[in-house]
Design an enzyme around this catalytic site. Structure first.
Site, mmCIF file in Angstrom:
data_model
loop_
_atom_site.group_PDB
_atom_site.id
_atom_site.type_symbol
_atom_site.label_atom_id
_atom_site.label_comp_id
_atom_site.label_asym_id
_atom_site.label_seq_id
_atom_site.Cartn_x
_atom_site.Cartn_y
_atom_site.Cartn_z
ATOM 1 N N ASN A 212 10.654 67.372 28.258
ATOM 2 C CA ASN A 212 9.318 67.804 27.831
ATOM 3 C C ASN A 212 8.844 66.756 26.448
ATOM 4 O OD1 ASN A 212 9.838 69.272 25.288
ATOM 5 N ND2 ASN A 212 10.846 70.713 26.877
ATOM 6 N N ASP A 280 12.173 75.626 30.971
ATOM 7 C CA ASP A 280 12.110 76.835 31.438
ATOM 8 C C ASP A 280 13.070 76.820 32.632
ATOM 9 O OD1 ASP A 280 10.369 78.222 29.741
ATOM 10 O OD2 ASP A 280 8.778 77.157 30.551
ATOM 11 N N LYS A 290 23.832 59.536 42.085
ATOM 12 C CA LYS A 290 22.399 59.082 41.929
ATOM 13 C C LYS A 290 21.764 59.517 43.580
ATOM 14 C CE LYS A 290 19.110 55.461 41.254
ATOM 15 N NZ LYS A 290 19.125 53.944 41.178
ATOM 16 N N PRO A 308 18.573 80.030 30.723
ATOM 17 C CA PRO A 308 18.674 81.229 29.801
ATOM 18 C C PRO A 308 17.430 81.388 28.793
ATOM 19 C CG PRO A 308 20.455 79.813 29.224
ATOM 20 C CD PRO A 308 19.660 79.149 30.494
ATOM 21 N N ASP A 309 16.854 82.355 28.379
ATOM 22 C CA ASP A 309 16.024 82.622 27.081
ATOM 23 C C ASP A 309 16.824 82.906 25.967
ATOM 24 O OD1 ASP A 309 14.082 83.282 25.369
ATOM 25 O OD2 ASP A 309 12.643 83.727 26.970
ATOM 26 N N ILE A 310 16.804 81.615 25.126
ATOM 27 C CA ILE A 310 17.738 81.696 23.817
ATOM 28 C C ILE A 310 17.085 82.575 22.750
ATOM 29 C CG2 ILE A 310 18.793 80.167 22.029
ATOM 30 C CD1 ILE A 310 18.349 77.900 24.270
ATOM 31 N N PHE A 328 8.339 80.573 18.559
ATOM 32 C CA PHE A 328 7.298 79.860 18.523
ATOM 33 C C PHE A 328 6.599 80.106 20.058
ATOM 34 C CE2 PHE A 328 6.623 76.377 15.146
ATOM 35 C CZ PHE A 328 7.644 76.991 14.177
ATOM 36 N N LYS A 342 4.157 87.258 23.753
ATOM 37 C CA LYS A 342 5.644 86.657 23.636
ATOM 38 C C LYS A 342 6.459 87.720 22.563
ATOM 39 C CE LYS A 342 5.163 82.257 25.471
ATOM 40 N NZ LYS A 342 4.636 81.023 25.626
ATOM 41 N N LYS A 346 9.849 89.053 24.081
ATOM 42 C CA LYS A 346 10.914 88.418 23.472
ATOM 43 C C LYS A 346 11.534 89.303 22.634
ATOM 44 C CE LYS A 346 9.861 84.115 24.967
ATOM 45 N NZ LYS A 346 10.435 82.819 25.501
HETATM 46 N N1 CTP Z 1 12.404 79.889 24.241
HETATM 47 C C1 CTP Z 1 13.776 80.040 24.226
HETATM 48 N N2 CTP Z 1 14.579 79.699 25.418
HETATM 49 C C2 CTP Z 1 13.797 79.522 26.460
HETATM 50 C C3 CTP Z 1 12.430 79.494 26.609
HETATM 51 C C4 CTP Z 1 11.832 79.658 25.439
HETATM 52 O O1 CTP Z 1 14.381 80.094 23.225
HETATM 53 N N3 CTP Z 1 14.588 79.310 27.612
HETATM 54 C C5 CTP Z 1 11.964 80.162 22.788
HETATM 55 C C6 CTP Z 1 11.242 78.898 22.290
HETATM 56 O O2 CTP Z 1 12.144 78.370 21.495
HETATM 57 C C7 CTP Z 1 9.977 79.549 21.778
HETATM 58 C C8 CTP Z 1 9.487 80.857 22.393
HETATM 59 O O3 CTP Z 1 10.875 81.093 23.307
HETATM 60 O O4 CTP Z 1 10.453 79.893 20.269
HETATM 61 C C9 CTP Z 1 8.620 80.641 23.346
HETATM 62 O O5 CTP Z 1 8.663 79.522 24.125
HETATM 63 P P1 CTP Z 1 7.553 78.991 25.262
HETATM 64 O O6 CTP Z 1 8.075 77.868 26.167
HETATM 65 O O7 CTP Z 1 6.343 79.137 24.541
HETATM 66 O O8 CTP Z 1 7.642 80.382 26.147
HETATM 67 P P2 CTP Z 1 8.345 80.752 27.471
HETATM 68 O O9 CTP Z 1 9.291 81.996 27.236
HETATM 69 O O10 CTP Z 1 8.991 79.682 28.126
HETATM 70 O O11 CTP Z 1 6.937 81.171 28.256
HETATM 71 P P3 CTP Z 1 5.901 80.269 29.087
HETATM 72 O O12 CTP Z 1 6.502 79.052 29.144
HETATM 73 O O13 CTP Z 1 5.584 80.988 30.073
HETATM 74 O O14 CTP Z 1 4.787 80.018 28.119
#
Ligand code: CTP
Length: 406
Positions: A212, A280, A290, A308-310, A328, A342, A346
């Protein structure tokens, strides 16, 4: 310290002058303006052009230069700065300063200034230990001049001992402490901080990846701002072009899974700031070779799986939750509503929300307009540089840990 503070850097003639080039780079990265005087002896070691290229300003050298005096007199040069720094400060420059001599632009500016002065001495160990230099040092300190270093170690001349110029990071820290009372107070000393920053790269095959547009500027600035207030700071960063912030332990990762592992291995922290733009999804099954085009023109199927959502794993940890968890929310619409959502989803304490629609230029740019969302409400911050956002956030974090001080 606001971004408009200015340093007058006087570069004396010593081999350590090469480190002053790095110092200029670091000062600018910290948001400071830098104007330089290069002494004649200094110009034997580094060139006026390299100084000008790094500082982004003309290099001042001669006292009796009519054009220069007309454009910017030496008195103005010495007074427009917020702090005068001499690095390297040679034995000769220290002797001249101690006795008030002024026979070139550097010494004249030093005598004419009404601003605080910081010296980073650099010289051979015998020269440093000589009673004359020690006498001059005592005089300069009595005159209110601050000193950083010198360090001990192997010297360019082959001898060992005190006399090496302090490292640029240490000079920068001394400069920041002189310019900002809040830095001198080190309100986050003893606080352990973790920051995630940058994008993640999720491999498709050995040569391609999903990524990204995150630059890592905001996350790196936050790590830097926390460290300058004294926090012991670990920065876990995906791939970025940002330099490692001074005084921060940087762990580089590529993927979301690696980021999570690094965060877990960092151990217990008091505050976590998740500024990374974590991908995500990752490709469910990566190939070791390749992916090739096929004769029938069929596009490859790339089934994805969720990363994983850190932030969530930090905020919802039953055993190891930091006292303060900050996330963020980079959104393109309904910024505050999404941020509130969020915050709850979260389980974090604060969300720094911003509008990253392409027309804002925030993604990859140097400025940011954020809203701090917490259970207490929403604070709308005015537009400011990412460095200033980081410093404001670090100040708010310091207030959280020591409300009496705020
Ligand atoms: N974040 C994280 N790990 C992930 C996704 C997000 O730690 N796999 C954290 C980001 O560092 C940020 C917050 O979650 O602090 C929100 O990230 P964002 O991408 O806006 O949220 P998502 O949960 O991915 O929701 P969406 O993409 O649906 O808006």
């Amino acid at each position: 310290m606001s971004g408009d503070k200015r340093i007058l850097l006087i570069i004396g003639g010593g081999i350590a002058a090469y480190k002053s080039l790095d110092l200029i780079r670091k000062l600018r990265a910290a948001g400071l303006g830098v104007r330089c005087i290069l002494t004649e002896a200094g110009a034997q070691f580094i060139t006026p052009l390299s100084v000008a290229s790094l500082s982004g300003e003309k290099t001042h050298m001669a006292l009796f230069d009519l054009t220069e005096e007309a454009e910017m007199g030496h008195i103005r040069l010495s007074r427009e700065a917020d702090l005068v720094v001499v690095a390297p400060a040679t034995a000769d420059l220290m002797a001249k300063m101690a006795s008030g001599q002024c026979n070139d632009l550097a010494t004249t500016a030093l005598l004419a200034t009404d601003k605080p002065v910081l010296l980073a001495p650099a010289m051979n160990v015998r020269m440093w230990e000589h009673p004359a230099t020690q006498r001059n040092l005592a005089q300069l300190q009595a005159d209110g001049i601050s000193i950083v270093g010198p360090d001990s170690g192997d010297m360019a001349c082959g001898e060992y001992g005190p006399g090496r110029m302090a490292e640029p990071d240490d000079i920068l820290a001394a400069i920041e402490a002189k310019l900002s009372p809040e830095v001198a107070a080190q309100p986050l000393r003893g606080v352990r901080a973790l920051v995630t920053s940058g994008p993640t790269h999720e491999p498709i095959d050995p040569v391609r990846y999903i990524a990204n547009r995150s630059s890592g500027k905001q996350g790196h600035a936050i790590a830097s701002a926390l460290a300058r207030l004294g926090a012991e700071t670990v920065l876990v960063s995906g791939p970025t072009h940002e330099p490692a912030p001074p005084g921060v332990r940087l762990i580089r990762v590529e993927t979301a899974c690696e980021m999570l592992r690094a965060v877990e291995e960092a151990g217990h922290v008091d505050v976590a700031v998740c500024a990374a733009a974590v991908a995500d999804w990752r490709v469910a099954s990566q190939t070791g070779s390749k992916i090739k085009k096929t004769a029938d023109g069929a596009c490859p199927e790339l089934p994805l799986t969720e990363n994983p959502d850190i932030l969530k794993s930090i905020a919802r940890s039953a055993t190891n939750r930091p006292r303060l968890v900050i996330g963020f929310a980079a959104e393109t619409d309904n910024v505050i509503a999404h941020a509130r959502d969020k915050l709850a989803r979260k389980g974090c304490d604060w969300i720094v929300a911003n509008d990253v629609s392409p027309e804002t230029g925030i993604m990859g740019g140097d400025f940011n307009t954020v809203h701090l969302v917490s259970a207490a409400g929403v604070a709308d911050w005015p537009p400011m540089s990412k460095i200033e956002v980081a410093r404001q956030l670090a100040a708010d974090i310091a207030k959280f840990f020591d409300p009496d001080r705020g």
